[in-house]
Design an enzyme around this catalytic site. Structure first.
Site, PDB file in Angstrom:
ATOM      1  N   GLU A 163       0.837  -1.211   0.000  1.00 41.79           N
ATOM      2  CA  GLU A 163       0.000   0.000   0.000  1.00 41.79           C
ATOM      3  C   GLU A 163       0.864   1.250   0.000  1.00 41.79           C
ATOM      4  O   GLU A 163       1.680   1.454   0.913  1.00 41.79           O
ATOM      5  CB  GLU A 163      -0.922   0.000   1.226  1.00 41.79           C
ATOM      6  CG  GLU A 163      -1.917   1.139   1.193  1.00 41.79           C
ATOM      7  CD  GLU A 163      -2.894   1.094   2.365  1.00 41.79           C
ATOM      8  OE1 GLU A 163      -3.236  -0.004   2.840  1.00 41.79           O
ATOM      9  OE2 GLU A 163      -3.305   2.189   2.808  1.00 41.79           O
TER      10      GLU A 163
ATOM     11  N   LYS B  60      -7.175  -1.237  11.413  1.00 41.62           N
ATOM     12  CA  LYS B  60      -6.568  -1.617  10.129  1.00 41.62           C
ATOM     13  C   LYS B  60      -5.309  -0.768   9.892  1.00 41.62           C
ATOM     14  O   LYS B  60      -4.284  -1.257   9.411  1.00 41.62           O
ATOM     15  CB  LYS B  60      -7.591  -1.424   9.002  1.00 41.62           C
ATOM     16  CG  LYS B  60      -7.156  -1.982   7.660  1.00 41.62           C
ATOM     17  CD  LYS B  60      -6.408  -0.995   6.798  1.00 41.62           C
ATOM     18  CE  LYS B  60      -6.085  -1.576   5.435  1.00 41.62           C
ATOM     19  NZ  LYS B  60      -5.267  -0.679   4.604  1.00 41.62           N
TER      20      LYS B  60
ATOM     21  N   ASP C 197       3.914 -14.983  11.175  1.00 45.22           N
ATOM     22  CA  ASP C 197       2.606 -15.367  10.645  1.00 45.22           C
ATOM     23  C   ASP C 197       1.609 -14.219  10.846  1.00 45.22           C
ATOM     24  O   ASP C 197       1.047 -14.040  11.930  1.00 45.22           O
ATOM     25  CB  ASP C 197       2.154 -16.633  11.403  1.00 45.22           C
ATOM     26  CG  ASP C 197       0.817 -17.161  10.935  1.00 45.22           C
ATOM     27  OD1 ASP C 197       0.074 -16.424  10.256  1.00 45.22           O
ATOM     28  OD2 ASP C 197       0.498 -18.314  11.268  1.00 45.22           O
TER      29      ASP C 197
ATOM     30  N   HIS D 215      -1.747  10.164   0.359  1.00 50.59           N
ATOM     31  CA  HIS D 215      -1.997   8.873  -0.254  1.00 50.59           C
ATOM     32  C   HIS D 215      -1.920   8.976  -1.782  1.00 50.59           C
ATOM     33  O   HIS D 215      -1.258   8.188  -2.438  1.00 50.59           O
ATOM     34  CB  HIS D 215      -3.388   8.411   0.175  1.00 50.59           C
ATOM     35  CG  HIS D 215      -3.634   6.970  -0.057  1.00 50.59           C
ATOM     36  ND1 HIS D 215      -3.086   5.994   0.744  1.00 50.59           N
ATOM     37  CD2 HIS D 215      -4.353   6.334  -0.994  1.00 50.59           C
ATOM     38  CE1 HIS D 215      -3.475   4.819   0.302  1.00 50.59           C
ATOM     39  NE2 HIS D 215      -4.239   5.001  -0.758  1.00 50.59           N
TER      40      HIS D 215
HETATM   41  C1  MEV Z   1      -5.565   3.128   5.272  1.00 52.69           C
HETATM   42  O1  MEV Z   1      -4.896   1.949   4.831  1.00 52.69           O
HETATM   43  C2  MEV Z   1      -5.558   3.174   6.766  1.00 52.69           C
HETATM   44  C3  MEV Z   1      -6.386   4.317   7.384  1.00 52.69           C
HETATM   45  O2  MEV Z   1      -7.709   4.253   6.862  1.00 52.69           O
HETATM   46  C4  MEV Z   1      -6.356   4.123   8.863  1.00 52.69           C
HETATM   47  C5  MEV Z   1      -7.291   5.038   9.615  1.00 52.69           C
HETATM   48  O3  MEV Z   1      -8.305   5.472   9.062  1.00 52.69           O
HETATM   49  O4  MEV Z   1      -6.986   5.301  10.799  1.00 52.69           O
HETATM   50  C6  MEV Z   1      -5.830   5.655   6.976  1.00 52.69           C
END
Ligand code: MEV
Length: 441
Positions: free
Chosen positions: A85, A283, A299, A396
């Site tokens: 990513e 995430k 793992d 991003h």
């Molecule tokens: C993107 O891979 C992860 C985020 O969405 C985490 C978050 O929103 O805290 C930017």
């Protein structure tokens, strides 16, 4: 054309590739070449990689990246991260730099206990089972002594075996819950071997132990396997600084430092309250954690499964991190179970996993837990900092620009011109396409 096959695993690799390409790919010749190309140039190394899994036809490549300047417990690391990513490593590196100037990351291991279970049904009297359990436990422990000898020499082994009674939920259902210390290894093979021995001993016990009724001899061992839920294999990482250290960051956003710190704490609080936000928040943490876990040959499925269960331990899925702003101090912390190993498994077999551990100074499992948790916290800090200020798309999409340019087959000159042009422009697929069309016309 028949798309099923018997004996696929027995075919030599090139035959596997040809069969696959002919039956499932539009351009069989090209696909065969693709799969045949994605192999390690050294046959010996490829053989090792092929040994990791069944039916290997090619190596699937992911970027191997470095996030430098991670100051963790007073020591500086360049952290290897394997991730596809865009912007994750940039965010980790930027957060590492930010905290390097504010005392760095702190981390401590709160426990290293791992768990395994033998699930069984006992149709007899529950009190009788409880009464014979001390005798049974001694036999169980004794039956594993050959398997545990090495681990005991390294300071680990079986810590305990408990009898857990699930009778109120499911009639006749019990389990042996064994706890383990596996030192620097993740220990999955050790734990599962011990559990299977415990299961066999338990079966023998039901057959041979004097004084059991015919009904009790019908007791049934259903299965034995480690539990990936290891809430006592836990690490805490945190950062802390006076709120006024946020002054520059806040000023750049037209805010004051206290407002920024409080907004940050609110964003984390929201992830404590709302599972929809918590999932995305966590995430972001796993963007960093998984990347280190992969890079070090651990793992990542086990680590993720455990973390999500841990995040739900209070009965609702919540943020794994927490933020407190009090008396002029900003503290951001992460408590996360991380059953990691630095010996065994892939750690010494995968050439780049081995390099990752070398780059990290060949850490113990405990040190790797600290490093990994710090990277997870850094990632979370970077994401939340962006979310409460500029939003994430700016950074991003800047990173994603390279992917868009590659997708549109930009030459290196076109790419350089686009990188320059989009420094101060919003990046989107259509904007980049228009830019290239104009440049090309
Ligand atoms: C993107 O891979 C992860 C985020 O969405 C985490 C978050 O929103 O805290 C930017």
């Amino acid at each position: 054309m028949a798309k099923t096959i018997n004996g696929f695993s027995k075919l030599p690799k090139l035959e596997k590739i040809k069969w696959l390409a002919e039956h499932f790919c539009a351009d069989a010749a090209l696909a065969t070449r693709d799969f045949a190309t994605w192999q390690h140039p050294e046959a010996a190394v490829q053989r090792v990689i092929d040994g990791f899994a069944e039916n290997t036809v090619a190596n699937y490549v992911l970027p191997y990246c470095i996030a430098p300047n991670f100051l963790i417990n007073g020591k500086t690391y360049a952290v290897p991260m394997v991730i596809e990513e865009s912007s994750v490593v940039a965010a980790a590196s930027s957060a590492a730099k930010f905290w390097q100037e504010r005392g760095g990351f702190h981390a401590e291991v709160l426990g290293t206990v791992k768990l395994g279970q033998v699930h069984f049904y006992w149709p007899g009297n529950p009190q009788k089972l409880r009464a014979i359990f001390p005798d049974l436990k001694a036999r169980l422990l004794d039956s594993c002594s050959d398997l545990t000898a090495n681990m005991e020499q390294r300071g680990g082994g079986i810590l305990d075996i408990e009898l857990i009674d699930f009778e109120t939920v499911e009639p006749e259902y019990y389990q042996l819950r064994a706890s383990f210390e596996t030192c620097d290894s993740m220990g999955a093979n050790f734990i599962n071997s011990v559990l299977e021995r415990l299961a066999a001993t338990l079966e023998d016990f039901f057959t041979l132990f004097p004084g059991l009724s015919d009904v009790e001899r019908d007791a049934e061992v259903v299965m034995s396997i480690l539990s990936n839920y290891t809430p006592q294999c836990l690490v805490r990482a945190w950062v802390e600084c006076p709120i006024h250290s946020f002054a520059d960051l806040a000023r750049a956003q037209g805010m004051d430092a206290a407002a920024l710190a409080h907004r940050f704490a609110r964003a984390v609080r929201i992830a404590q309250i709302d599972p929809y936000r918590a999932t995305t928040h966590n995430k972001g943490i796993y963007n960093g954690i998984d990347a280190v876990v992969l890079a070090t040959g651990n793992d990542f499925r086990a680590i993720e499964a455990c973390g999500h269960t841990f995040a739900s331990r209070a009965g609702q899925y919540r943020s794994l991190s927490n933020c407190i702003v009090r008396e002029g101090i900003f503290r951001f912390e992460l408590e996360i179970p991380l059953a990691l190993g630095t010996v065994g498994g892939l750690t010494s077999l995968h050439p780049l996993a081995k390099r990752s551990l070398e780059i990290l100074g060949n850490p113990s499992a405990l040190e790797l837990m600290c490093i990994t948790a710090a990277v997870g916290l850094a990632q979370n800090f970077g994401a939340v900092r962006s979310l409460i200020t500029t939003g994430i798309q700016q950074g991003h999409m800047k990173m994603h620009l390279t992917n868009i340019l590659n997708h549109l087959a930009a030459t290196s000159e076109e790419a350089a011109a686009a990188q320059h042009f989009f420094q101060n422009q919003t990046v989107s697929f259509s904007a980049v396409r228009s830019f290239l069309e104009e440049a090309r016309s």
